[in-house]
Design an enzyme around this catalytic site. Structure first.
Site: not given
Ligand code: PEP
Length: 255
Positions: A9-11, A94, A96, A166, A172, A211, A232-233
């Site tokens: 997930n590039w957000k 998600h 967010e 999640e 994040g 994470s 994500g990151g």
């Molecule tokens: C996500 O964006 O769904 C996520 C899990 O981010 P991260 O891996 O950065 O915690």
């Protein structure tokens, strides 16, 4: 057999130049077979990333879609439009979207149905906040999030869907759920579906997100009910993401 999946997930990150570099790195390193790999760029880049990844094993999805199929919904993107430009998957619910944009459980359910109606595979994201975990209501929260979608879409709709667990406190934050914490909720989610349909429960792929990095992926993927990751990151760097994919390859499929 449940084939592992690694999703990125590039957000709201990237540019045409950065995306081209990232996809080139993935396409070079990914090979075929092993884990299924999906990237989720911002909507405006989906079409171009589809072209960049064409012919490779990297699939492309949207991060969000409109509840409606077409019409006067300024600023929105429909599932049909994502499909039209070559997306195969879409994230739904998600955290967010739920917390920053006020998406209710009812809205998430409508989006799940809209995704499937457009021919996309929804990746339904569920998970508890830190307060909810500390209050001991993780399973209640996750069951409520699943119930809302099952009530509208039906249990059978999950044959063509993925679920991502999640925990909100792990997204994040650099704070990952321990493999045992993840496994406990994944087993709960699988049990939720198995109770209604044993085959569905066996076959449903449940991804862990929060994470995930190259350094912790293998131990998470080693858990019996963790079928991959929503990253994500760490999905923004080709070499890091590829190492997560390698960790999933080496665990192989289950079920
Ligand atoms: C996500 O964006 O769904 C996520 C899990 O981010 P991260 O891996 O950065 O915690």
């Amino acid at each position: 057999m449940r084939r592992p999946i690694v999703a990125g997930n590039w957000k709201m990150h990237g540019s045409r130049e950065e995306n081209a570099r990232l996809v080139a790195g993935l396409v070079d390193g990914i090979g075929h077979g092993g884990a299924e790999v999906i990237v989720f760029p911002p909507a405006v880049y989906v079409a171009e990333v589809v072209r960049l990844a064409a012919g490779s094993a990297v699939a492309v999805g949207g991060q969000n879609l409109c509840t409606e199929a077409v019409g006067a919904y300024t600023g929105e993107t429909s599932g049909a439009m994502l499909r039209d430009v070559g997306a195969s998957h879409v994230l739904v619910g998600h955290s967010e979207r739920r917390t920053l944009y006020g998406e209710s459980e009812a809205t998430v359910a409508v989006k799940f149905v809209a995704a499937q109606a457009a021919g996309l595979v929804p990746v339904l994201c569920v998970g508890e906040s830190l307060e909810e975990r500390e209050a001991g209501v993780t399973e209640t929260v996750v069951a409520r999030q699943l119930d809302a979608v099952v009530a509208l879409a039906g249990l059978g709709a999950f044959v063509q869907a993925l679920v991502a667990y999640e925990p909100v406190w792990a997204i994040g934050t650099g704070r990952t759920a321990s493999p045992d914490q993840a496994q406990a909720v994944h087993a709960f989610i699988r049990g939720y579906f198995s109770a209604g349909d044993a085959t569905l429960g066996d076959q449903l792929r449940v991804l862990y997100g929060g994470s995930v990095k190259a350094s912790n992926a293998a131990e998470l993927f080693g858990m019996a009910d963790v079928d991959g990751a929503l990253v994500g990151g760490a999905s923004l760097k080709a070499d890091e993401f590829l190492r997560i994919c390698d960790a999933a390859h080496s665990v192989g499929g289950r079920g």
